[in-house]
Design a protein around this motif. Structure first.
Motif, PDB file in Angstrom:
ATOM      1  N   LEU A  12     -22.366  44.471  72.615  1.00  0.00           N
ATOM      2  CA  LEU A  12     -22.712  43.547  71.712  1.00  0.00           C
ATOM      3  C   LEU A  12     -23.266  43.089  72.931  1.00  0.00           C
ATOM      4  O   LEU A  12     -23.642  43.166  73.883  1.00  0.00           O
ATOM      5  CB  LEU A  12     -21.633  42.327  71.592  1.00  0.00           C
ATOM      6  CG  LEU A  12     -20.408  43.432  70.477  1.00  0.00           C
ATOM      7  CD1 LEU A  12     -19.070  42.753  70.139  1.00  0.00           C
ATOM      8  CD2 LEU A  12     -21.484  43.506  69.078  1.00  0.00           C
ATOM      9  N   ILE A  15     -21.872  36.553  73.391  1.00  0.00           N
ATOM     10  CA  ILE A  15     -21.539  35.919  72.531  1.00  0.00           C
ATOM     11  C   ILE A  15     -20.344  35.023  72.841  1.00  0.00           C
ATOM     12  O   ILE A  15     -19.972  35.177  73.768  1.00  0.00           O
ATOM     13  CB  ILE A  15     -20.697  36.535  71.169  1.00  0.00           C
ATOM     14  CG1 ILE A  15     -20.016  37.513  72.226  1.00  0.00           C
ATOM     15  CG2 ILE A  15     -21.770  36.723  70.605  1.00  0.00           C
ATOM     16  CD1 ILE A  15     -18.695  38.146  70.564  1.00  0.00           C
ATOM     17  N   ARG A 119      -6.916  44.877  59.061  1.00  0.00           N
ATOM     18  CA  ARG A 119      -7.836  43.827  59.651  1.00  0.00           C
ATOM     19  C   ARG A 119      -8.678  43.135  58.954  1.00  0.00           C
ATOM     20  O   ARG A 119      -9.018  42.010  58.524  1.00  0.00           O
ATOM     21  CB  ARG A 119      -8.695  44.620  60.982  1.00  0.00           C
ATOM     22  CG  ARG A 119      -8.050  45.392  62.324  1.00  0.00           C
ATOM     23  CD  ARG A 119      -7.990  44.126  62.972  1.00  0.00           C
ATOM     24  NE  ARG A 119      -8.160  43.509  63.370  1.00  0.00           N
ATOM     25  CZ  ARG A 119      -8.531  42.362  64.528  1.00  0.00           C
ATOM     26  NH1 ARG A 119      -7.560  41.727  64.484  1.00  0.00           N
ATOM     27  NH2 ARG A 119      -9.824  42.147  64.579  1.00  0.00           N
TER      28      ARG A 119
ATOM     29  N   SER C   2     -22.228  34.772  79.297  1.00  0.00           N
ATOM     30  CA  SER C   2     -20.882  35.444  78.645  1.00  0.00           C
ATOM     31  C   SER C   2     -20.559  35.190  79.884  1.00  0.00           C
ATOM     32  O   SER C   2     -19.725  36.085  80.340  1.00  0.00           O
ATOM     33  CB  SER C   2     -20.925  36.849  78.110  1.00  0.00           C
ATOM     34  OG  SER C   2     -20.288  36.712  76.663  1.00  0.00           O
ATOM     35  N   PRO C  22     -16.524  37.704  75.743  1.00  0.00           N
ATOM     36  CA  PRO C  22     -16.232  38.004  74.481  1.00  0.00           C
ATOM     37  C   PRO C  22     -16.874  38.876  74.195  1.00  0.00           C
ATOM     38  O   PRO C  22     -16.458  39.631  73.048  1.00  0.00           O
ATOM     39  CB  PRO C  22     -17.097  36.174  74.091  1.00  0.00           C
ATOM     40  CG  PRO C  22     -16.289  35.878  75.114  1.00  0.00           C
ATOM     41  CD  PRO C  22     -16.665  36.361  76.571  1.00  0.00           C
ATOM     42  N   ARG C  23     -18.376  39.554  74.711  1.00  0.00           N
ATOM     43  CA  ARG C  23     -18.883  40.394  73.815  1.00  0.00           C
ATOM     44  C   ARG C  23     -18.132  41.648  74.246  1.00  0.00           C
ATOM     45  O   ARG C  23     -18.597  43.332  73.374  1.00  0.00           O
ATOM     46  CB  ARG C  23     -20.016  40.621  74.166  1.00  0.00           C
ATOM     47  CG  ARG C  23     -19.797  41.533  75.976  1.00  0.00           C
ATOM     48  CD  ARG C  23     -21.318  41.733  76.939  1.00  0.00           C
ATOM     49  NE  ARG C  23     -22.743  40.796  76.145  1.00  0.00           N
ATOM     50  CZ  ARG C  23     -23.784  41.414  76.911  1.00  0.00           C
ATOM     51  NH1 ARG C  23     -23.346  41.422  78.691  1.00  0.00           N
ATOM     52  NH2 ARG C  23     -25.132  40.879  76.318  1.00  0.00           N
ATOM     53  N   GLN C  24     -17.235  42.151  74.792  1.00  0.00           N
ATOM     54  CA  GLN C  24     -16.678  42.863  75.289  1.00  0.00           C
ATOM     55  C   GLN C  24     -15.658  43.476  74.227  1.00  0.00           C
ATOM     56  O   GLN C  24     -14.609  42.717  73.844  1.00  0.00           O
ATOM     57  CB  GLN C  24     -15.736  43.180  76.448  1.00  0.00           C
ATOM     58  CG  GLN C  24     -16.612  43.461  77.934  1.00  0.00           C
ATOM     59  CD  GLN C  24     -16.388  43.537  79.073  1.00  0.00           C
ATOM     60  OE1 GLN C  24     -15.852  42.744  79.584  1.00  0.00           O
ATOM     61  NE2 GLN C  24     -16.470  45.173  79.488  1.00  0.00           N
ATOM     62  N   SER C  25     -15.797  44.363  73.220  1.00  0.00           N
ATOM     63  CA  SER C  25     -14.726  45.505  72.404  1.00  0.00           C
ATOM     64  C   SER C  25     -13.446  45.639  73.235  1.00  0.00           C
ATOM     65  O   SER C  25     -12.771  45.644  74.051  1.00  0.00           O
ATOM     66  CB  SER C  25     -15.225  46.471  71.569  1.00  0.00           C
ATOM     67  OG  SER C  25     -14.737  47.196  72.486  1.00  0.00           O
ATOM     68  N   GLU C  28     -13.848  48.524  74.331  1.00  0.00           N
ATOM     69  CA  GLU C  28     -14.267  48.423  75.347  1.00  0.00           C
ATOM     70  C   GLU C  28     -13.135  47.845  76.822  1.00  0.00           C
ATOM     71  O   GLU C  28     -13.541  48.436  78.462  1.00  0.00           O
ATOM     72  CB  GLU C  28     -15.443  47.969  76.293  1.00  0.00           C
ATOM     73  CG  GLU C  28     -16.768  48.165  75.858  1.00  0.00           C
ATOM     74  CD  GLU C  28     -17.354  47.110  75.744  1.00  0.00           C
ATOM     75  OE1 GLU C  28     -17.967  46.485  74.837  1.00  0.00           O
ATOM     76  OE2 GLU C  28     -17.874  46.831  76.321  1.00  0.00           O
ATOM     77  N   MET C  65     -12.563  45.685  67.022  1.00  0.00           N
ATOM     78  CA  MET C  65     -11.744  44.320  67.441  1.00  0.00           C
ATOM     79  C   MET C  65     -12.275  43.246  69.229  1.00  0.00           C
ATOM     80  O   MET C  65     -12.614  44.525  69.540  1.00  0.00           O
ATOM     81  CB  MET C  65     -10.078  44.130  68.056  1.00  0.00           C
ATOM     82  CG  MET C  65      -9.744  43.409  68.238  1.00  0.00           C
ATOM     83  SD  MET C  65      -7.669  44.011  67.812  1.00  0.00           S
ATOM     84  CE  MET C  65      -6.911  42.897  68.536  1.00  0.00           C
ATOM     85  N   LEU C  66     -12.293  42.683  69.411  1.00  0.00           N
ATOM     86  CA  LEU C  66     -13.146  41.516  70.414  1.00  0.00           C
ATOM     87  C   LEU C  66     -11.406  42.055  71.407  1.00  0.00           C
ATOM     88  O   LEU C  66     -10.585  41.780  71.348  1.00  0.00           O
ATOM     89  CB  LEU C  66     -13.098  40.776  70.288  1.00  0.00           C
ATOM     90  CG  LEU C  66     -14.556  40.288  69.647  1.00  0.00           C
ATOM     91  CD1 LEU C  66     -14.840  39.113  69.413  1.00  0.00           C
ATOM     92  CD2 LEU C  66     -16.025  41.443  70.048  1.00  0.00           C
ATOM     93  N   VAL C  68     -11.132  39.730  73.267  1.00  0.00           N
ATOM     94  CA  VAL C  68     -10.706  37.908  73.322  1.00  0.00           C
ATOM     95  C   VAL C  68      -9.456  37.879  72.737  1.00  0.00           C
ATOM     96  O   VAL C  68      -8.278  37.443  72.168  1.00  0.00           O
ATOM     97  CB  VAL C  68     -11.504  37.211  73.391  1.00  0.00           C
ATOM     98  CG1 VAL C  68     -12.290  37.446  75.227  1.00  0.00           C
ATOM     99  CG2 VAL C  68     -12.366  37.412  72.243  1.00  0.00           C
TER     100      VAL C  68
END
Lengths: 300, 762, 167
Positions: A12, A15, A119, C2, C22-25, C28, C65-66, C68
Motif C-alpha cells: 500500500l 496512509i 470481516r 507514515s 499503518p500501510r503494512q498489512s 506483512e 487486514m492492517l 494496526v
C-alpha cells in the motif's frame, strides 16, 4: 489522481489510520479530508482497491469501534436495524435474521469465503458501490433504507438510490453510512437471494437477484425484484414486480416476471459473462428466486 | 546399472510413513523462498510493460534513482549481449538471445508484463514507489494474440530475426513446423467406415501454483554468487542465470528453498538473474518476489491451441487413419511444447496411417513454460473427444474401443522404438471394473465421460549420496527439490536397501555445489531417476558395509553378504552384525561410509492414465457440477502410495479446472484482464468431489524397483472426460475450453433450437 | 509520512508489542516485523487463503487486514497450533493422511480447519468443504485434506476410539 495499474502493486502507499469511537469524531475526520478519506470496515474491498491503485486515499478511518455501526437488532413493529459494520458472519449466525430475512441472510453468507464473511459487512458491501455487490439486491428487494450521518445532520435514503454509478455512492464528503433499516416482514411474506457464479464459491456475482414477496392466500399481494451485476448500478425491476400483483404465482407468471426482469437489465460483456448470457440468467434466477420466496412466504 | 525388477516383499516400499519434512510444513517452520531474510537485505521490484506489443523509445529512471532508499536500477544495458542461436545450457536447448530478452526487454516489449527494468531499495514500499517514478516512452504496435491472427498475411511480426526453414528468409511468426507421419493416410481414410473431423480451440491456462516466484541473490565481492529461490531445477537456475549474466557456471551456487508448487512453471528463470545483477550493483543481498498479478502476466503459462483432428475407424472399431493439424501459442518467444503434443496426441493407440503437422507460433503473450505433461492435455482434449465420437458411431463402449486400439508391449510409438512393458490397457480395464464405472448414473442432465492420456516421462541425470552415521542411522542427499513428497520416497528406498527403519534415514535436498548434477524436479522423474541414483548409492554403501564387515571378520568380501539389514558371514561361524553394531568400527576399518551414485537414467517407463467423470449440467445456466471422478494410472511400483495417489488427484483437479473455468482473458489491447485468483478461476474445495484413485502397478522393467514416473499424466485425460460427460448429459459436443457456463449455455440453446427445428421439419 | 504505530496484541497466546506502519498489512507485519513467516502470501486479494490467521477465533485473510487493526486482538497463526512442541490432532492428521504435497497452503488450511472444528466438532463433508472453500490448494485436489479434517474431527470427539482403532 488514480494511478491504476493492471495487477496493481504489492504494497500500500503511505496512509494515515485513525479509529474514532464516536459518530461525531468520525464525521469530523471525514469532513476534514473529504475525498482523501475513506471509512474502513472489513477492508475486503478497500484494501484490495488501495493496492490496485483504483482508489488512492490517504486517510483511513476505521469505523468498527463506533457502537452505532455494530447494532444488530430486530423489533416486530419497527423491523431491522443493521449496523453498517456488522460482519456478514454475524448475520448468518443470527436466528432472528435467518427467520425474518432469509434472503438477505443468504446474500450475506455468499459474499465470499468464510474468511471474507468474518470481516466484510453488508454496509461496506453497499458503500463499495459495485453493481455486483451481493447484499444490495437483497436490501433493495426488502425496501431497505440507509441511515446516513454527516456534517449537516442525518438523512435516510432508499437503498435503490444509494449507488449512483459503478463504484460511486450518493454519499457526500463527510457523510457516513450508519445503518440499514429494513421494515418488519408482513405476514405471509419472505425474501430470497440467488446469484449465478461459475464456481461454487469465491466468485463475484455474474447476475444476482433479490426477490421479496407478500402473499394473500395464493395470490401475490406485494412484490419487489432487484438485480445486481446487470447494469451500471443495482436495479429495482419495478415493472416486473408490479405485473405480479394480484396474480397467482404459476409458471406463466414466473415466465413473465423473468422476461420483464431481463428486459430491465442493461448488462455488459466482460470476462465474467457476456451480455447475452446475463440477460438469459437474469430471467432464470428471477423465476427461481421468486419461487423460493413464495415457498418461504407460504410457511409464514 | 539398473538391475532387473524386483517384485518382492518389501518392508518399507509400499508403506505410508509420515514424510520427514512434514513437521516443518505443518508448523510453518519450513522455509520457502519468500521466507528468507539476510542482514542488510534489499528489496527488488520489476518494472513491467503495460503494453502487449510496443517499441521502447526511451527509459528514464533519473527520478527513481533520486528517491531516498533506492540503491540501484538495472535495465538490459546491464546485461551482456546474447547471441541468436541454439545452445545447450545444461540439459536444455535454449536460444540465449530470447532467454535474455525475456529477463529484460531489449528494444521491444512483447507482452503485457514483459520486464523492462528492476529496482533495489531499502524497503518494498520504496521499490514500488521507484517504479511509479520510472518513465518509459513506448511506440505502441498492434498486438497479435491468437494463432490465426499471427499467421494471417500482413500480420505484425513479433521478432524481426525469426525465420523458419519453410518460409526461407521471410519474417514470420511461425517458429517451427514439425511433422510426423506413417503409412498412407489417404488409403486409411478410404478404408474407414466412419470418419469424424472436428476443430478445437483451447484457452491459455496457468499452472496456478499458490506460491509466487521468488529469488534472493547474493553477489560476493570475490565474484562468487549464491541464489536462494523456490525452483524445480537448481541446476537450470544456475546454468541459465550464468548464461544470461555472462558468468561461469561454477561461480553461482543455487540453494533450493522449499517450493510451493511448480508443475513445470518453475523450471526456468525470471527473477534469479535480476537478483544477482542488483546484488552485484549494490553489494547487498537482494530479494525479489512476484505478486500474483505478475505471476499470471509474466511467468510461463501453457499455450492455447488450435487443433484440427480427423480420424477414421472401421465399423468394428479399429482406428485406421488420423490426420491432425495443430498450432500452439508459444508466447513471445519460440518454444511451445507443440512437438511433444504431436507425439502424444494419438500415442495410446496403434494407428497404422497418420500425418500430424504441428506448428509453434509466437504471439504477444508471456513465453509459455511447461505445465504438467506439457502439450499433451490440449492435444488429448481434441483426440479423446473424437475417439469418443467414433466409439459411439461404431456402437462400442468407449473403454472397449480404447482397449481394442490400445498400445501394449511391442506396439509402435509415434516416434522412437516400440513400447516395452507398459500398463495402458490395464488402466482401461481398471476403470472398466471400477465401482464408479459399474455404478448406474441416474438423474436428468447427468452424463458420464471417459478419456485416456499418455506422457513420456523423463530420465535424465541425477546424483545421490548416502551417508552412514556413527550411530548406524543414515542420511540420503539429493538435489531434487521436493514438490510432492519425494523426500519420503528417497528415504524409503534407502531404508529398504539398507534394511533400516525409515525413521532412521534422513532425506536432505541440497544445493548445486553439494551434490552432483541433478536435473529438474519435473518430467515425472524424481522417484524414477533420482530414486535410481539413491538406490545405486545405497547399494554402494551396502558394498562398503560388506567390505568393512569382511575386514572385521578377517574374511574376503565375497565371503560376506548383506541380508535384511544384517551382515552375515557366508557359512556362518560369527554372529551377524547390524549396521548399528558395525558403525562404531568404521573409523578403524577405513573411515566413514559414503555411498555415491550418479545416473543418466535409462529405462524410462512412459505413463498412461484413464479417467472417468460424472457431471450434472444445469440446463438453464450451463453450470457443470462434477459429481464423481476416478482416475487409474500405471505407476509401475508405488513407493509411497499416499503420495502417488496425491499426484493423481492433483493432476485430475487441474484437468477439471482446465476443462471448466480456467482461461487467460485478454482485452483487444492485449492487456490481461484476469490477473488474479478472483477471475482466474481454479477449483476450490467446494467445486470438487473426492477423487478416487486406482494405482495400477505394471512394473517398469527399466528400473530396479519397477518405478514409473507418476507426476504428470493424470492431468491429460480429465478435460476430454468432462467434455464427453457433458455430451452424454445434454447432447452437446464442446470443442473449446474452458467449457464455462456462458459457452456451454450458448451451445445448448443452439442445440435445442436445432433439434426443435428438425423435429418440426419431420 | 507514515509514522510507525505501537500496537499491543496477543499472538499465539503471548502478549506482544510491536511497531508497524499503518500501510503494512497484518500479513506483512507478521512476516516482516514479527518474523512469523508461517503465514504465506499467495495473492494479496483474499482469494487464496494462504495468509489465513485467526483473529478472536475467526478465520480472516491477514492480507486484507492492517497490522494496526490487531490492537487488542487475540491472534493465532500456524506457529501457535502446536502446544509446547506437541502437534495438535489436526496437524498430526494432515501428516498421517498425507494432506499436503508442497505445503505452501498447509498453514492456511490448518488455521481454517481449526476455526471450523472449534465451532463445529462434527462437520459433514459438505460443511468441511464449505468452510475451506476460501483456501486454495493446487497440489492435492483437496481429497486428502478433507479426509484429514474429518478424521481429526472424529479423533477430537472420541480420542479413546481413535486409540483403539490405531492399535
Amino acid at each position: 489522481m488514480i494511478l491504476a495499474r493492471p495487477g496493481g502493486f504489492q504494497v500500500l502507499h503511505a496512509i494515515n489510520y485513525e479509529a474514532p469511537t464516536t459518530l461525531d469524531e468520525a464525521v469530523s475526520i471525514l469532513k476534514t479530508h473529504g475525498e482523501n478519506a475513506r471509512p474502513l470496515c472489513g477492508g475486503t474491498d478497500l484494501i484490495i482497491q488501495l493496492r490496485a491503485g483504483v482508489r488512492r486515499t490517504e486517510h483511513i478511518v476505521d469505523v468498527k469501534k463506533i457502537k452505532e455501526l455494530q447494532v444488530l437488532s430486530f423489533d416486530a413493529k419497527k423491523g431491522l436495524r443493521l449496523g453498517a459494520a456488522v460482519p456478514c458472519i454475524e448475520i448468518h449466525e443470527s436466528d432472528v435474521m435467518r427467520r425474518h430475512y432469509p434472503g438477505l441472510t443468504e446474500a450475506a453468507h455468499i459474499i465470499g469465503s468464510l474468511q471474507i464473511q468474518n470481516r466484510a459487512s453488508v454496509g461496506g458491501n453497499l458503500c463499495n458501490g459495485s453493481p455486483a455487490g451481493d447484499a444490495t439486491p437483497a436490501l433493495i428487494a426488502l425496501g431497505a433504507r440507509a441511515r446516513i450521518v454527516g456534517p449537516s445532520g442525518e438523512r435516510e435514503v432508499p437503498v435503490e438510490d444509494f449507488v449512483v454509478s459503478p463504484g460511486r455512492t450518493m454519499l457526500k464528503p463527510g457523510e457516513l453510512l450508519v445503518e440499514l433499516l429494513v421494515p418488519p416482514p408482513p405476514p405471509q411474506s419472505s425474501d430470497a437471494y440467488l446469484r449465478f457464479i461459475p464456481r461454487n464459491e469465491m466468485d463475484i456475482a455474474v447476475v444476482g437477484v433479490g426477490a421479496a414477496l407478500t402473499l394473500d392466500g395464493d395470490k401475490v399481494k406485494a412484490a419487489r425484484i432487484a438485480l445486481g451485476a446487470v447494469a451500471p448500478t443495482p436495479i429495482l425491476a419495478g415493472k416486473a414486480a408490479d405485473a405480479l400483483i394480484g396474480r397467482k404465482l404459476d409458471d406463466a407468471a414466473l415466465e413473465a416476471a423473468g422476461r420483464a426482469a431481463s428486459q430491465a437489465c442493461s448488462p455488459i460483456d466482460d470476462m465474467r459473462g457476456t451480455a447475452e448470457f446475463r440477460l438469459h440468467i437474469a430471467a432464470v434466477l428471477t423465476r427461481r428466486a421468486l419461487s423460493i420466496a413464495a415457498e418461504r412466504a407460504k410457511k409464514n | 546399472m539398473a538391475a532387473s525388477t524386483t517384485t518382492g516383499n518389501f518392508k518399507v516400499i509400499g508403506t505410508r510413513p509420515i514424510r520427514h519434512d512434514g513437521v516443518d510444513k505443518v508448523t510453518g517452520r519450513a522455509k520457502f523462498g519468500a521466507d528468507y531474510a539476510f542482514p542488510g537485505m534489499l528489496h527488488g521490484k520489476v518494472l513491467r510493460s503495460p503494453h502487449a506489443h510496443a517499441i521502447i523509445k526511451s527509459i528514464n529512471v533519473d527520478k527513481a534513482l533520486k528517491l531516498p532508499g533506492v540503491q540501484a536500477i538495472v535495465t538490459s544495458k546491464d546485461l551482456p549481449p546474447a547471441e541468436n542461436k541454439l545452445e545447450q545450457a545444461g540439459e536444455m536447448t535454449i536460444n540465449p538471445m530470447y532467454l535474455s530478452m525475456n529477463i529484460l526487454a531489449r528494444d521491444k516489449v512483447l507482452y503485457d508484463g514483459h520486464a523492462i527494468a528492476a529496482v533495489a531499495a531499502t524497503s518494498p514500499h520504496i521499490a514500488e514507489e521507484a517504479l511509479r517514478l520510472s518513465e518509459v516512452e513506448y511506440e505502441v504496435l498492434p498486438p497479435v494474440m491468437a494463432v490465426d491472427a499471427a499467421t494471417r498475411p500482413g500480420a505484425p511480426i513479433l521478432l524481426n530475426d525469426l525465420r523458419n526453414p519453410e518460409e526461407g528468409d521471410k519474417p514470420t511468426n511461425v517458429a517451427q513446423h514439425y511433422q510426423f507421419k506413417r503409412g498412407d493416410v489417404a488409403a486409411g481414410f478410404k478404408a474407414a467406415d466412419y470418419v469424424i473431423e472436428r476443430e478445437f480451440n483451447t484457452a491459455m491456462v496457468h499452472q496456478g501454483y499458490i506460491e509466487p516466484h521468488n529469488a534472493v541473490g547474493i553477489y560476493n565481492p570475490d565474484g562468487q554468487a549464491t541464489i536462494y529461490c523456490s525452483t524445480q531445477g537448481p541446476v537450470i537456475v544456475r546454468s541459465l542465470s550464468a548464461q544470461v549474466l555472462g558468468m561461469p557456471v561454477g561461480k553461482i551456487k543455487v540453494v533450493p528453498a522449499e517450493i510451493g508448487g511448480g508443475f513445470g512453471g518453475k523450471t526456468t528463470i525470471y527473477l534469479e538473474p535480476l537478483s544477482l545483477l542488483l546484488s552485484k550493483k549494490t553489494g547487498a543481498p537482494v530479494k525479489l518476489t512476484m505478486s500474483r498479478a505478475e505471476v499470471l502476466r509474466a511467468s510461463g503459462p501453457t499455450p492455447g491451441a488450435k487443433i484440427k483432428v480427423k480420424m477414421g475407424a472401421t465399423r468394428d472399431g479399429k482406428l485406421v487413419a488420423a490426420e491432425i493439424w495443430m498450432a500452439y501459442q508459444a508466447g513471445a518467444f519460440p518454444g511451445s511444447p507443440v512437438g511433444a503434443g504431436a507425439m502424444c496426441i494419438i500415442a495410446p493407440y496403434t494407428v497404422e496411417n497418420f500425418v500430424i503437422d504441428a506448428y509453434d507460433v509466437v504471439v504477444n503473450r508471456p513465453k509459455t513454460a511447461s505445465y504438467r505433461a506439457p502439450g499433451a492435455t490440449q492435444a488429448a482434449f481434441a483426440s479423446e473427444t473424437v475417439i469418443d465420437e467414433l466409439a459411439e458411431k461404431c456402437g462400442i463402449d468407449p473403454i472397449d474401443f480404447r482397449i481394442k486400439n490400445g498400445v501394449k508391449e511391442g506396439s509402435p510409438q509415434v516416434v522412437g522404438p516400440p513400447f516395452k512393458r507398459i500398463g495402458f490397457i490395464q488402466t482401461c480395464e481398471a476403470i472398466k471394473n471400477s465401482d464408479h464405472y459399474k455404478s448406474k448414473l441416474t438423474g436428468k442432465f447427468r452424463g458420464r465421460g471417459v478419456a485416456s492420456g499418455f506422457w513420456f516421462n523423463a530420465g535424465m541425470q541425477s546424483s545421490a549420496i548416502v551417508n552412514i552415521h556413527a550411530d548406524g542411522t543414515a542420511s540420503v542427499v539429493t538435489g531434487s527439490p521436493d514438490i510432492g513428497g519425494t523426500r519420503a520416497s528417497m528415504a524409503m528406498i534407502t531404508a529398504e536397501v539398507l534394511g533400516l527403519p525409515v525413521t532412521d534415514v534422513r532425506p536432505i535436498v541440497t544445493d548445486t555445489d553439494s551434490i552432483g548434477h541433478t536435473d529438474v524436479t519435473g518430467g515425472s522423474r524424481v522417484t524414477f531417476a533420482t530414486g535410481m541414483a539413491v538406490y545405486e548409492a545405497a547399494k554402494d554403501a551396502e558394498r562398503q558395509l560388506i567390505e568393512r564387515a569382511a575386514k572385521v571378520w578377517e574374511k574376503k568380501p565375497d565371503e560376506v553378504e548383506f541380508r535384511a539389514g544384517m551382515l552375515h558371514a557366508k557359512g556362518g561361524g560369527v554372529p551377524p552384525l547390524s549396521i548399528k553394531q558395525l558403525a562404531p568400527r568404521f573409523a578403524r576399518t577405513g573411515g566413514p561410509i559414503t555411498g555415491r551414485a550418479s545416473v543418466s537414467a535409462r529405462g524410462v517407463g512412459p505413463g498412461f492414465a484413464t479417467s472417468v467423470v460424472d457431471v450434472e449440467v444445469d440446463p438453464d445456466t450451463g453450470k457443470v457440477q462434477v459429481l464423481r471422478c476416478t482416475v487409474a494410472q500405471d505407476a509401475g511400483k508405488a513407493i509411497h502410495p499416499s503420495y502417488v495417489e496425491g499426484q493423481m488427484q492433483g493432476g485430475t483437479a487441474q484437468g477439471i479446472g482446465w476443462a471448466l473455468n480456467e482461461e487467460y482473458f485478454y482485452d483487444d489491447k492485449g492487456t490481461l484482464r484476469n490477473s488474479g485468483f478472483l477471475d482466474y478461476r481454479i477449483p476450490t474445495c467446494l467445486d470438487l468431489p473426492m477423487i478416487e484413485t486406482i494405482v495400477v502397478e505394471e512394473p517398469n522393467p527399466g528400473h530396479p524397483l519397477g518405478v514409473r514416473g507418476v507426476g504428470e499424466v493424470s492431468i491429460v485425460p480429465p478435460v476430454a472426460a468432462v467434455a464427453n460427460a457433458i455430451y452424454r448429459a445434454v447432447g452437446v459436443r464442446m470443442t473449446q475450453t474452458p467449457m464455462s457456463p456462458p459457452k456451454l449455455l450458448k451451445a445448448m440453446l443452439k442445440h435445442r433450437s436445432a433439434t426443435q427445428h428438425s423435429a418440426a421439419a419431420d | 509520512m507514515s509514522k510507525k504505530t505501537a500496537v499491543e496484541a496477543t499472538i499465539n497466546g503471548e502478549p506482544v508489542e510491536f511497531l508497524c506502519e499503518p500501510r503494512q498489512s497484518l500479513l506483512e507485519t507478521l512476516r516482516d516485523v514479527l518474523e512469523l513467516t508461517g503465514s504465506k502470501e499467495g495473492c494479496l486479494t483474499g482469494d487464496c487463503g494462504a495468509c489465513t490467521v485467526l483473529v478472536d477465533g475467526r478465520a480472516v485473510c491477514s492480507c486484507l487486514m492492517l497490522g494496526v487493526e490487531a490492537q487488542g486482538k487475540n491472534i493465532t497463526t500456524v506457529e501457535g497450533l502446536a502446544t509446547k512442541g506437541v502437534l495438535s490432532v489436526l496437524q498430526n492428521k494432515f501428516l498421517e493422511d498425507a494432506a499436503l504435497q508442497c505445503g505452501i497452503c498447509t498453514p492456511g488450511f490448518l488455521v481454517s480447519a481449526k476455526a471450523l472444528l472449534d465451532r463445529n466438532p462434527n462437520p459433514t463433508e459438505h460443511e468441511v468443504r464449505y468452510a475451506l472453500a476460501g483456501n486454495l490448494c493446487r497440489c492435492t485436489g483437496y481429497d486428502k485434506i478433507v479426509r484429514a479434517v474429518l478424521d481429526a474431527a472424529r479423533d477430537i470427539r472420541s480420542p479413546g476410539e481413535a486409540k483403539a482403532a490405531a492399535r
